[in-house]
Design an enzyme around this catalytic site. Structure first.
Site, short mmCIF file in Angstrom:
data_model
loop_
_atom_site.label_atom_id
_atom_site.label_comp_id
_atom_site.label_asym_id
_atom_site.label_seq_id
_atom_site.Cartn_x
_atom_site.Cartn_y
_atom_site.Cartn_z
N LYS A 1 -0.33 3.03 -9.04
CA LYS A 1 -0.72 4.43 -9.19
C LYS A 1 0.52 5.24 -9.58
O LYS A 1 0.90 5.29 -10.74
CB LYS A 1 -1.35 4.96 -7.90
CG LYS A 1 -2.78 4.49 -7.69
CD LYS A 1 -2.87 3.10 -7.14
CE LYS A 1 -4.25 2.74 -6.65
NZ LYS A 1 -4.35 1.34 -6.26
N PHE B 1 -8.45 3.65 2.69
CA PHE B 1 -9.08 3.23 1.44
C PHE B 1 -9.80 1.89 1.69
O PHE B 1 -9.55 1.23 2.68
CB PHE B 1 -8.06 3.12 0.31
CG PHE B 1 -8.75 2.83 -1.01
CD1 PHE B 1 -9.63 3.74 -1.54
CD2 PHE B 1 -8.56 1.63 -1.67
CE1 PHE B 1 -10.32 3.46 -2.72
CE2 PHE B 1 -9.23 1.35 -2.84
CZ PHE B 1 -10.10 2.27 -3.37
N ASP B 2 -10.69 1.50 0.79
CA ASP B 2 -11.55 0.34 1.06
C ASP B 2 -10.78 -0.95 1.29
O ASP B 2 -11.15 -1.75 2.14
CB ASP B 2 -12.63 0.16 -0.02
CG ASP B 2 -12.08 -0.07 -1.41
OD1 ASP B 2 -10.87 0.12 -1.61
OD2 ASP B 2 -12.86 -0.43 -2.31
N TYR C 1 14.87 -16.85 -9.35
CA TYR C 1 13.95 -16.98 -8.20
C TYR C 1 14.41 -16.12 -7.03
O TYR C 1 13.61 -15.48 -6.37
CB TYR C 1 13.88 -18.46 -7.77
CG TYR C 1 12.78 -18.71 -6.76
CD1 TYR C 1 11.52 -19.12 -7.17
CD2 TYR C 1 13.00 -18.52 -5.40
CE1 TYR C 1 10.50 -19.34 -6.26
CE2 TYR C 1 11.98 -18.73 -4.47
CZ TYR C 1 10.74 -19.14 -4.91
OH TYR C 1 9.73 -19.35 -4.00
N ASP D 1 0.20 5.22 3.81
CA ASP D 1 -0.32 4.59 2.59
C ASP D 1 0.05 5.53 1.45
O ASP D 1 -0.55 6.59 1.29
CB ASP D 1 -1.84 4.38 2.68
CG ASP D 1 -2.42 3.81 1.38
OD1 ASP D 1 -1.73 3.89 0.34
OD2 ASP D 1 -3.55 3.31 1.41
N HIS E 1 -18.81 -3.80 -3.36
CA HIS E 1 -19.01 -3.07 -4.62
C HIS E 1 -18.46 -3.83 -5.83
O HIS E 1 -18.92 -3.63 -6.94
CB HIS E 1 -18.39 -1.67 -4.54
CG HIS E 1 -16.96 -1.66 -4.13
ND1 HIS E 1 -16.56 -1.92 -2.84
CD2 HIS E 1 -15.83 -1.42 -4.83
CE1 HIS E 1 -15.24 -1.83 -2.77
NE2 HIS E 1 -14.78 -1.54 -3.96
N ALA F 1 0.19 5.30 -1.98
CA ALA F 1 -0.19 5.00 -3.37
C ALA F 1 0.04 6.20 -4.29
O ALA F 1 0.56 6.06 -5.39
CB ALA F 1 -1.65 4.56 -3.43
N1 F0G Z 1 -4.42 2.48 -0.93
C1 F0G Z 1 -5.01 3.39 -1.70
C2 F0G Z 1 -5.02 4.82 -1.27
C3 F0G Z 1 -5.61 3.00 -2.90
O1 F0G Z 1 -6.20 3.91 -3.65
C4 F0G Z 1 -5.57 1.64 -3.28
C5 F0G Z 1 -6.18 1.18 -4.51
C6 F0G Z 1 -4.93 0.72 -2.43
C7 F0G Z 1 -4.36 1.18 -1.27
C8 F0G Z 1 -4.86 -0.76 -2.76
O2 F0G Z 1 -3.97 -0.97 -3.78
O3 F0G Z 1 -5.31 -1.90 -5.68
O4 F0G Z 1 -2.84 -2.15 -5.60
O5 F0G Z 1 -4.28 -3.43 -4.07
N2 F0G Z 1 -6.96 1.87 -5.16
C9 F0G Z 1 -7.54 1.52 -6.45
C10 F0G Z 1 -8.48 2.60 -6.87
C11 F0G Z 1 -8.14 0.16 -6.55
O6 F0G Z 1 -9.18 2.40 -7.88
O7 F0G Z 1 -8.50 3.66 -6.25
P1 F0G Z 1 -4.11 -2.19 -4.84
#
Ligand code: F0G
Length: 458
Positions: A258, A124-125, A72, A215, A450, A217
């Site tokens: 990613k 990102f969304d 843990y 960010d 979406h 990713a």
């Molecule tokens: N930032 C970026 C640039 C992303 O592309 C994503 C996720 C996230 C943050 C959020 O990360 O999914 O691990 O919570 N992008 C995916 C996509 C969902 O399909 O582009 P997460």
């Protein structure tokens, strides 16, 4: 034709995929409310919905999974991840999270107050929604070239430094708890940000004492683009470039699904000790103890190994070439895409494929439906379904500048012949494009609509 280096791996485990008959595809789509997110994966032939968590882990990662320490607190797995995170990113503190949006949620919970602004090149969304969920206002300040799909600018993810300065002066520093930049810029075509631009953004944030979070990713793909395209970086290793990037920031959020090529995982890193304490408390409330953050020990180990796998330059050369190849093949059949090719995905210009469908009738959604009907292919809309929203002041609908449809390429998962098949199907849609109609919502939630919206054809 761009060169497509042979895949630098061989296949040891396979997963069967099947193309179900056209009538079945039609019926399944209707049942799914014409939202491809709602389809069953078994009914998809080539799944390019996302490159997130869908990559093939290496044998070294699978071996690491067996070493997972499920204690843990203070697990060996955590300390192996910590060593990798410190080596690559260099921040003083970090916590694992279950994925990227969990890191965004915790950062927003600790830092965003209602009415505050968070500037970025493009959020990102999930980042956008996490900031809005705390009453904040995400603000996109990307260079204008990003809105011209044909413009071949090598670093189309760059932030506009003039816009950033003006914005800070307009809203006031006290209304900006932190600033961001997304590498590569997913919402704008998977386009990279140059080191010069990251340095300039960092300098502006520093001048106004605004903490700077990246960010990250797709940081490894961004670093490889810098190596390929930015003068002075051709002889630097990708890991050195990554270290330089993160050395300019005060922290980062990361979806490890990613570029760390894991099925689940995320990171939140920072240098500020007081904020780190707050983050740990929030993490314990929402994710788990700070040495596992919502993940199993084995996930931490897979991430520790995957972070290095994602930085392998032979892999990255193949990775970016595969994306460029699909762009080339789609352009060849008359489908325009964002230029130049981005890192992880190809962005089809849906507004151009269906010029007769207005933004309010979702051209990207129409393309999503057609590719599934044509070839069992799944991608995702990145246009008005995802981003159109009422203006918080006037209540009027604000539409995004681009109507895109994204084919994201999972890492090390599909081969060249899969890419050829996708391009052939897209070519058939292009030939009958004028007969395709738009869509309207029959259900849509307020945030991140979406994922669960339902539609009907017009
Ligand atoms: N930032 C970026 C640039 C992303 O592309 C994503 C996720 C996230 C943050 C959020 O990360 O999914 O691990 O919570 N992008 C995916 C996509 C969902 O399909 O582009 P997460």
């Amino acid at each position: 034709m761009p060169t497509y280096p042979p895949e630098p791996f061989r296949i040891k485990v396979t997963e069967t995929i099947r193309l179900i008959p056209p009538e079945e595809r039609k019926a399944k789509l209707k049942d799914a409310g014409y939202n491809v997110f709602t389809l069953k994966a078994e009914d998809i032939f080539i799944d390019l919905l996302t490159d997130s968590g869908t990559g093939a882990m290496s044998q070294d990662q699978w071996a690491a999974i067996m070493r997972g320490d499920e204690s843990y607190a203070g697990a060996r797995s955590f300390h192996r991840l910590k060593a990798a995170v410190e080596d690559i990113f260099g921040f003083k503190y970090f916590v694992p999270t279950h994925q990227g949006r969990a890191a965004e949620n915790i950062l927003s919970a600790c830092m965003v107050k209602p009415g505050q602004y968070i500037p970025s090149n493009m959020h990102f969304d999930t980042t956008d929604a996490n900031i809005r969920a705390r009453g904040g206002r995400p603000t996109n300040l990307i260079i204008d070239e990003a809105f011209d799909p044909a413009n071949p600018h090598p670093f189309k993810g760059n932030m506009d430094i003039g816009k950033l300065r003006d914005f800070i002066q307009k809203v006031g520093v006290e209304k900006i708890p932190f600033g961001m930049i997304t590498v590569t810029n997913n919402a704008g075509g998977g386009q990279p940000v140059s080191m010069e631009n990251i340095r300039a953004v960092a300098a502006v944030y520093r001048e106004f004492k605004i903490p700077f979070f990246i960010d990250s990713a797709r940081f490894a793909e961004n670093a490889y683009f810098i190596k390929l395209r930015e003068p002075g970086y051709g002889n630097r290793t990708v890991i050195e470039i990554a270290r330089e990037m993160f050395g300019l920031a005060d922290g980062m959020t990361m979806s490890a699904k990613k570029d760390a090529i894991v099925n689940i995982g995320g990171l939140l890193c920072l240098n500020d000790e007081v904020l780190f304490q707050q983050i740990k408390n929030e993490l314990i409330l929402r994710e788990g103890f700070p040495t596992y953050g919502g993940l199993a020990g084995r996930d931490l180990d897979a991430m520790a190994v995957g972070l290095y796998g994602g930085l392998d330059e032979i892999y990255l050369a193949y990775r970016l070439a595969q994306t460029a190849y699909l762009v080339f093949r789609l352009n060849e059949v008359g489908i325009p895409t964002i230029q130049p090719a981005g890192g992880h995905a190809v962005y089809l210009d849906a507004a151009h494929v269906f010029p007769h469908i207005p933004q309010s009738e979702f051209p990207g959604q129409a393309l999503a439906v057609e590719l599934y009907l044509e070839g069992g292919i799944r991608g995702s809309e990145i246009g008005s379904v995802m981003f159109a929203h009422p203006d918080p002041d006037s209540g009027k609908m604000v539409y995004p500048k681009l109507e895109l449809y994204r084919l994201a390429i999972p890492r090390r998962t599909y081969t060249q012949s899969h890419m050829d098949y996708v391009a052939e199907c897209a070519g058939k849609i292009k030939a009958r494009a004028d007969k395709v109609k738009g869509y309207r919502f029959t259900y849509a939630p307020d945030l991140l609509r979406h994922f669960t919206a339902r539609f009907e054809p017009l």
